[in-house]
Design an enzyme around this catalytic site. Sequence first.
Site, PDB file in Angstrom:
ATOM      1  CE  LYS A  60      -4.228  -1.962   1.665  1.00 47.05           C
ATOM      2  NZ  LYS A  60      -4.756  -2.714   2.808  1.00 47.05           N
ATOM      3  CE  LYS A  65      10.489   5.405   4.098  1.00 52.49           C
ATOM      4  NZ  LYS A  65      11.375   5.860   5.156  1.00 52.49           N
ATOM      5  CB  THR A  87       5.485  12.138  10.457  1.00 49.39           C
ATOM      6  OG1 THR A  87       6.859  11.721  10.409  1.00 49.39           O
ATOM      7  CG2 THR A  87       4.916  12.126   9.035  1.00 49.39           C
ATOM      8  CB  SER A  90       8.052  15.761   1.089  1.00 45.46           C
ATOM      9  OG  SER A  90       9.368  15.277   0.931  1.00 45.46           O
ATOM     10  N   GLY A 191      18.962   4.384   3.941  1.00 43.70           N
ATOM     11  CA  GLY A 191      18.902   5.848   3.991  1.00 43.70           C
ATOM     12  C   GLY A 191      18.960   6.223   5.452  1.00 43.70           C
ATOM     13  N   GLY A 193      17.744   4.170   7.619  1.00 42.20           N
ATOM     14  CA  GLY A 193      18.047   2.877   8.236  1.00 42.20           C
ATOM     15  C   GLY A 193      16.896   2.219   8.978  1.00 42.20           C
ATOM     16  N   GLY A 194      15.687   2.778   8.889  1.00 37.60           N
ATOM     17  CA  GLY A 194      14.542   2.173   9.560  1.00 37.60           C
ATOM     18  C   GLY A 194      14.236   0.787   9.021  1.00 37.60           C
ATOM     19  CG  ASP A 222      24.865   8.512   5.302  1.00 46.28           C
ATOM     20  OD1 ASP A 222      24.544   8.281   4.117  1.00 46.28           O
ATOM     21  OD2 ASP A 222      24.070   8.383   6.241  1.00 46.28           O
TER      22      ASP A 222
END
Length: 336
Positions: A60, A65, A87, A90, A191, A193-194, A222
């Site tokens: 979805k 995410k 939150t 964008s 990115g 890291g989630g 990074d």
Amino acid sequence: SSVVVMSESTHSAPGYGDVLAAVERIKPYAHVTPIFSSRYLDSLAGNEREIFLKAESFQKVGAFKFRGACNAVFKMSEEEASKGVVTHSSGNHGQALALAASMRKIPAHIVVPDNAPAVKLEAMKGYGANIVLCKPTLADREGTCQRIMEEHGATLIHPYNHPDVMAGQGTLALELMQQVPHLDAIIAPVGGGGMLSGVCIAAKGANPKIKIFAAEPLGADDAAKSFASGVLVPQTAPSTIADGLRTSMGSLTWPVIKDNIEEVLTVTEDEIRAAMRVVWERVKIVIEPSSAVAVAAAIGSQFKASEKAKGCKRIGVVISGGNIDLDVWDWKLCPK
């Protein structure tokens, strides 16, 4: 009142049990996403490897995410939830949180930089979210979030540095491992890291022998620098088409990543574009550049030569999402 710095977290990282709980919590709402493979992709990977794409582009909102946002929203108590969530994103997390909140019938406030793509704003408005525009600086985003938290009592759901979000993202790894038994390794883009940290917790919990590799653009490396030095190096001036991977890792995500991955595989912009083309042309699925980063890593020279990946034959690759602005994408720039 004191301003809460958004990137810092008072929480601690989730455990394997939290991922298992998340699986049950999001089951009524999230899609089980399909696996794709291609002999041609296998041939590009070499080393007699088989590549299995976990297509979160079919989740979805078109990205993984939704898992984390859904887990965070449905884990909240009734009292907390009634005051809504907030939150700053964008991107896919904003849309995911807006949808999850609408499913629980609670308010969602999404703080968005005023230069964000109109298509993303429309999608979030479509889910009934309250869009609050701000200047495209971190200070302004965080200040605006803080104001909404004070005004409405809304709960901040950080895009990645949040235990419930991490646990939710980790559910994709358990799904992948059930769909494709005997995986030797998983490659996931990094990115904030989630998702990568969630994948580490989930996959290592299910099979401590599995190897996890991070995939990252050279123009936003990074994680590679952090992993090499053992200390979190913030992302300062990212330059990559992989717009989902321009963020720094978080105080919760980085320690998990540091302790569980084998290596960070970096890829060039040309490799990302070439991988985009290969997946669209050969696998016939829509992916975004951040997903192509993981594919590029799976077929790239660093992974082929990696000592850490020796003996890894069955490779899961996380296709993180498929949200791409087709109006600005130029296939002529993508090498064949």
